[in-house]
Design a protein around this motif. Sequence first.
Motif, mmCIF file in Angstrom:
data_model
loop_
_atom_site.group_PDB
_atom_site.id
_atom_site.type_symbol
_atom_site.label_atom_id
_atom_site.label_comp_id
_atom_site.label_asym_id
_atom_site.label_seq_id
_atom_site.Cartn_x
_atom_site.Cartn_y
_atom_site.Cartn_z
ATOM 1 N N ASP A 143 0.974 -1.176 0.082
ATOM 2 C CA ASP A 143 -0.178 -0.104 0.075
ATOM 3 C C ASP A 143 0.911 1.257 -0.026
ATOM 4 N N GLU A 144 2.036 1.243 0.357
ATOM 5 C CA GLU A 144 3.196 2.250 0.300
ATOM 6 C C GLU A 144 3.513 2.544 -0.729
ATOM 7 N N GLY A 145 3.232 1.409 -2.050
ATOM 8 C CA GLY A 145 3.884 1.636 -3.337
ATOM 9 C C GLY A 145 5.393 0.918 -3.439
ATOM 10 N N ASN A 146 5.699 0.390 -2.286
ATOM 11 C CA ASN A 146 7.130 -0.425 -2.566
ATOM 12 C C ASN A 146 6.921 -1.718 -3.422
ATOM 13 N N LEU A 147 7.764 -1.959 -4.169
ATOM 14 C CA LEU A 147 7.965 -3.341 -4.938
ATOM 15 C C LEU A 147 8.614 -4.112 -4.532
ATOM 16 N N THR A 148 8.359 -5.410 -4.472
ATOM 17 C CA THR A 148 9.369 -6.473 -4.035
ATOM 18 C C THR A 148 9.186 -7.399 -5.305
ATOM 19 N N ALA A 149 10.442 -7.737 -5.733
ATOM 20 C CA ALA A 149 10.597 -8.650 -6.838
ATOM 21 C C ALA A 149 10.616 -10.036 -6.595
ATOM 22 N N GLY A 150 10.240 -10.859 -7.526
ATOM 23 C CA GLY A 150 10.227 -12.508 -7.263
ATOM 24 C C GLY A 150 10.394 -13.209 -8.554
ATOM 25 N N SER A 151 10.559 -14.549 -8.487
ATOM 26 C CA SER A 151 10.550 -15.291 -9.667
ATOM 27 C C SER A 151 9.369 -16.174 -9.777
ATOM 28 N N THR A 152 8.886 -16.440 -10.838
ATOM 29 C CA THR A 152 7.678 -17.215 -11.114
ATOM 30 C C THR A 152 8.152 -18.642 -10.702
ATOM 31 N N LEU A 153 9.037 -19.168 -10.945
ATOM 32 C CA LEU A 153 9.431 -20.646 -10.534
ATOM 33 C C LEU A 153 9.381 -20.608 -8.869
ATOM 34 N N HIS A 154 9.818 -19.802 -8.315
ATOM 35 C CA HIS A 154 10.088 -19.759 -6.813
ATOM 36 C C HIS A 154 8.538 -19.751 -6.131
ATOM 37 N N ALA A 155 7.734 -18.728 -6.750
ATOM 38 C CA ALA A 155 6.372 -18.618 -6.413
ATOM 39 C C ALA A 155 5.525 -19.677 -6.720
ATOM 40 N N SER A 156 5.812 -20.315 -7.766
ATOM 41 C CA SER A 156 4.879 -21.548 -8.201
ATOM 42 C C SER A 156 5.167 -22.732 -7.081
ATOM 43 N N HIS A 157 6.526 -23.101 -6.966
ATOM 44 C CA HIS A 157 6.888 -24.101 -5.749
ATOM 45 C C HIS A 157 6.441 -23.644 -4.657
ATOM 46 N N TRP A 158 6.472 -22.317 -4.043
ATOM 47 C CA TRP A 158 5.885 -21.938 -2.802
ATOM 48 C C TRP A 158 4.177 -22.206 -2.579
#
Length: 295
Positions: free
Chosen positions: A106-121
């Motif tokens: 909500d403060e506009g901060n962006l956090t990057a990640g990978s699709t492969l990691h997110a899919s396993h998670w």
Amino acid sequence: MALPTDVARDRAARLIAAQRRSQSNPDDEATLVLHGRRLAELGRLREAVAVYSAGLDRNPHDARLRRRRAELLLLLREPDAALAELDQAVTRARTTPDRREYTEDDEGNLTAGSTLHASHWLRGIAHYVRGDPARALIDLTEAARTASHADELVATEYWLYLTLRRLGRPVEAREVLRAMPPESVVVARRPEWRVLRTLGGSRPLDSLQLDVLATGDREAETIYLYGLAVTMLTGGQAAEGKALLGIVGPLGQWHQLAAVAADADLARLAAPCPGPLPALPTDRRWDRCRGMRRR
């Protein structure tokens, strides 16, 4: 639970802007993802699913869209459908260049990640919700291996700790708690970090509870209560753990993964299944064993 007026107003304005961008450039994937995220922020999950489905109709091989649609299906208490999507997302993410994803707070901060990691998670959490911690452990271990920054690692360690507790492996669960990064490098996952530090004995439970109550952060409280409930359920305090699970729902954070898991746990406690939750027809509640009455 209704959003605070100012938060709801800001999110509605962001949705309108995303809709306009989507209408002006309907084939742009980044615009489509943003539109779906803005709908989901307002709790309009079915509409967000429809947005991602439209994108997948045009590009069925997009792992990022499948991963995002799977997360919404899991939040909608449809873990079987989510797992089907995540199986495809993991396969696609392994065979194509890994994509970077960005999550905005909500403060506009962006956090990057990978699709492969997110899919396993997410696949690990979906197996966990289905009552299959052994399979959850496989995906969550891979998610920990592919984590690229502290937030991804802490989010994974939260569910990895709970999974190991479910498997009756408390020694390994404590090892997870000792492997956490310092709080100074954690941005978006501080509630999970604080819960894990507390459960690891670094902070007293009452101090964490005071922190949560002082901020009035219902999302943080949901994460805290669920982590503590599972610790109690698997540590010889079943009655206390069940009581805490019953508090999670009234907090109103139904769109949170910890709330989904609490719903599943309460369902299994009310109607025990012999193993993982079976696949159910769509006209049955997702979280009941076969033979339960129709709802």
